[in-house]
Design a protein around this motif. Sequence first.
Motif, mmCIF file in Angstrom:
data_model
loop_
_atom_site.group_PDB
_atom_site.id
_atom_site.type_symbol
_atom_site.label_atom_id
_atom_site.label_comp_id
_atom_site.label_asym_id
_atom_site.label_seq_id
_atom_site.Cartn_x
_atom_site.Cartn_y
_atom_site.Cartn_z
ATOM 1 N N ARG A 25 -53.834 5.148 10.023
ATOM 2 C CA ARG A 25 -54.188 6.539 9.856
ATOM 3 C C ARG A 25 -52.860 7.278 9.916
ATOM 4 O O ARG A 25 -51.740 6.705 10.496
ATOM 5 C CB ARG A 25 -55.025 6.975 11.051
ATOM 6 N N ASP B 223 -56.637 8.019 5.991
ATOM 7 C CA ASP B 223 -57.250 7.229 6.718
ATOM 8 C C ASP B 223 -58.033 6.075 6.015
ATOM 9 O O ASP B 223 -58.959 6.436 5.408
ATOM 10 C CB ASP B 223 -58.552 7.973 7.584
ATOM 11 N N VAL B 224 -57.441 4.844 6.034
ATOM 12 C CA VAL B 224 -57.843 3.836 5.295
ATOM 13 C C VAL B 224 -58.117 2.568 6.217
ATOM 14 O O VAL B 224 -57.519 2.460 7.226
ATOM 15 C CB VAL B 224 -57.098 3.454 4.143
ATOM 16 N N GLN B 225 -58.894 1.665 6.095
ATOM 17 C CA GLN B 225 -58.961 0.430 6.679
ATOM 18 C C GLN B 225 -58.316 -0.854 6.253
ATOM 19 O O GLN B 225 -58.507 -1.244 5.106
ATOM 20 C CB GLN B 225 -60.557 0.092 7.175
ATOM 21 N N VAL B 226 -57.126 -1.216 6.772
ATOM 22 C CA VAL B 226 -56.388 -2.289 6.233
ATOM 23 C C VAL B 226 -56.786 -3.520 6.795
ATOM 24 O O VAL B 226 -57.193 -4.425 6.139
ATOM 25 C CB VAL B 226 -54.764 -2.044 6.482
ATOM 26 N N ARG B 227 -56.808 -3.618 8.155
ATOM 27 C CA ARG B 227 -57.010 -4.860 8.871
ATOM 28 C C ARG B 227 -57.419 -4.634 10.255
ATOM 29 O O ARG B 227 -56.799 -5.123 11.321
ATOM 30 C CB ARG B 227 -55.636 -5.833 8.773
ATOM 31 N N GLY B 228 -58.412 -3.925 10.236
ATOM 32 C CA GLY B 228 -59.154 -3.697 11.562
ATOM 33 C C GLY B 228 -58.338 -2.470 12.250
ATOM 34 O O GLY B 228 -57.485 -1.935 11.721
ATOM 35 N N GLY B 229 -58.663 -1.929 13.518
ATOM 36 C CA GLY B 229 -58.364 -0.835 14.143
ATOM 37 C C GLY B 229 -58.766 -0.726 15.483
ATOM 38 O O GLY B 229 -59.315 -1.694 15.987
ATOM 39 N N TRP B 230 -58.703 0.374 16.213
ATOM 40 C CA TRP B 230 -58.998 0.588 17.478
ATOM 41 C C TRP B 230 -60.439 0.977 17.550
ATOM 42 O O TRP B 230 -60.895 1.642 16.772
ATOM 43 C CB TRP B 230 -57.939 1.628 18.159
ATOM 44 N N PRO C 60 -52.607 -2.964 13.891
ATOM 45 C CA PRO C 60 -53.486 -2.173 14.471
ATOM 46 C C PRO C 60 -52.950 -1.782 15.833
ATOM 47 O O PRO C 60 -53.440 -0.829 16.267
ATOM 48 C CB PRO C 60 -54.797 -3.197 14.604
#
Length: 467
Positions: free
Chosen positions: A271, A460-467, A374
Motif C-alpha cells: 500500500r 493498494d495491491v496484493q503482492v505477497r501477502g500482507g497484514w 509484508p
Amino acid sequence: MDPQPSVAAVIEWPEAPVTLGLVSHTLTYLSVATESRLSGTLSNDASASWGRILQWQSYDHMNHDLTLAHPSKVLSSSYTIRKALIRKHYLSRCVSAYLTKHSGDSPLKSGTPRTWEVEISWSDEIDDKWTDELWDLGMVLDENREREPEDRRWFILKPGMADRGNGIRIFDSKDALQNIFEEWDENDDDEDEADDDQEDDSGTGIVTSQLRHFVVQQYISTPLLLDPTERPIFPFLDTKCASITLPHLRLIHITREFHLRAYVLARGALRVYLYTNILALFSSAPYGPPSSTADQEGNVDLTPHLTNTCLQPDHSEEHVRTLDELVGCTVLGASEEETLSKEDVESIKARMGDIVAEVFKAALENPVHFQPLPNAFELFGVDFLLSHPPPSASPSSSCPYTVSLLELNAEPAIEMTGKRLYWLLHGLFTGIGEVAVRPWLEGHEAEEDRKKWCMRKVLDVQVRGGW
C-alpha cells in the motif's frame, strides 16, 4: 526479574537528530515503553531475546537479515531491495520498460521528462556514446548548432547515485558535455594526489566514485514560476499561520523556480500513501533560462535552477513554503494573468498521487530491484516539477499544469525543512505511526482514520501477502 517487554523498538539515526526526535516522539505516542527502546544494530538471535522487534532506523544501521528471517516478529522501516526507485538510472530503466508495455494512458508517459542513460568512467569514452545509447541525443545537440541561443534545447546531467543536487550540470552541446566529464577527470586526478574529495563552490561537487552511471534529462523549458515573497514569513505568528498572502503589496514580482517535495509512505506488500502536506522548495536566485546565464564555453550558472534546500544560503527557511500556502499567488510568465487556485492545488495533488501509484506499479514489474516485504514500511521523498503544458498538448480538465516526476529519495533530508514547518514533519511521523506501525502493534487496521492523518492512499495491491 521483570519480564521482557513484548515489543522492543530499535532506533538509530546518528546523522539525523531531527528524525531521531520525531521517531522517539511517535513511539511515545504509540505507547511503546521508553525502557524497551534499544540502540545499535541487533544480532540475528535478537528475536529470541526480545520477542517482537520494531527496527525504525537508517538503512545502513538496520539488520536486514532479521527482517527477512522473522517476518511475523520483526517490522522494519525500510525495504531491503528498492534500487528500482531510488537510483536514477535504475528508475529510468524501470519507467522505460513499463511504458513499453503500458504506453496507453499511463500518467508516466507525460509525467516523466525524456531521459537517456549513459555509463561512462572517463571523458574519452564519450565519443563512442554518440554512436550508441546517446545517438538521438547527439542529433538534437547537432541541431542546436544551427539555432539561436534562446531557441536551443537544453539538457540536465545527473549522476545516478548522487543526491541533494550533487553533480547536476546543464548543457546544450556535445562540447559542453565533454567539458563536464573532463572537469571530473581532473578532479579525480587531484583526488589521487590529495586523497580528498572535490567539491566546487556551488556545493554541487561529487565524489568521483559516483561517476559511472548517469542520466540525461531533457530540460523543462516552461517551469511554473511564482514569487514566494507573496507569502512573507512572520516568525512571531503561530507556525501554522506564519505565512500570509499579500499580493496587493507586490508591485514587482521576483520570478523563482521551485520544485515540490512530497512525502510518500509505502507499507507492506503493498500500500502506498501520499502525505498531502506538500513542500514547495524555491531557488534563492531569480529565474533565468540557461541561455541567459551560459558563458562562451557553455557553462551554465546553476543558481537559478538549484531548488534543493540544502543548497540554499544558510539553508534558509525563507525559500520553503507549503503547496497550500501558494494558493492565491500570481502565476508568472503565463500567457494570461492568472493565480494559483485551491482547485489547482487539489488537482496537482491528485496528479501527483496518480504518478506515484504508477511508478510503484512500474517498480513491481522489476522484482530484481524492488522487493516489497509484508513486514516493512518506508518513507520516500518524491520530487516533482510543475510546468506549463506545451501548446501541442491536449488540454486537461483535471489539472491545468504538467506535473513531472524528477526522482525518489530514500531517507529524505527532513532536517532541512526548518522550525517553522516542524508541525508538518510532526504530522508526517504521526501519520506513519498510525498507518504503518499501529496496525502491526495492535493486529488490526484503522483505514477509516488515515485521512485524518493527511495520508491519501494512492495504491493498494496484493503482492505477497500482507497484514
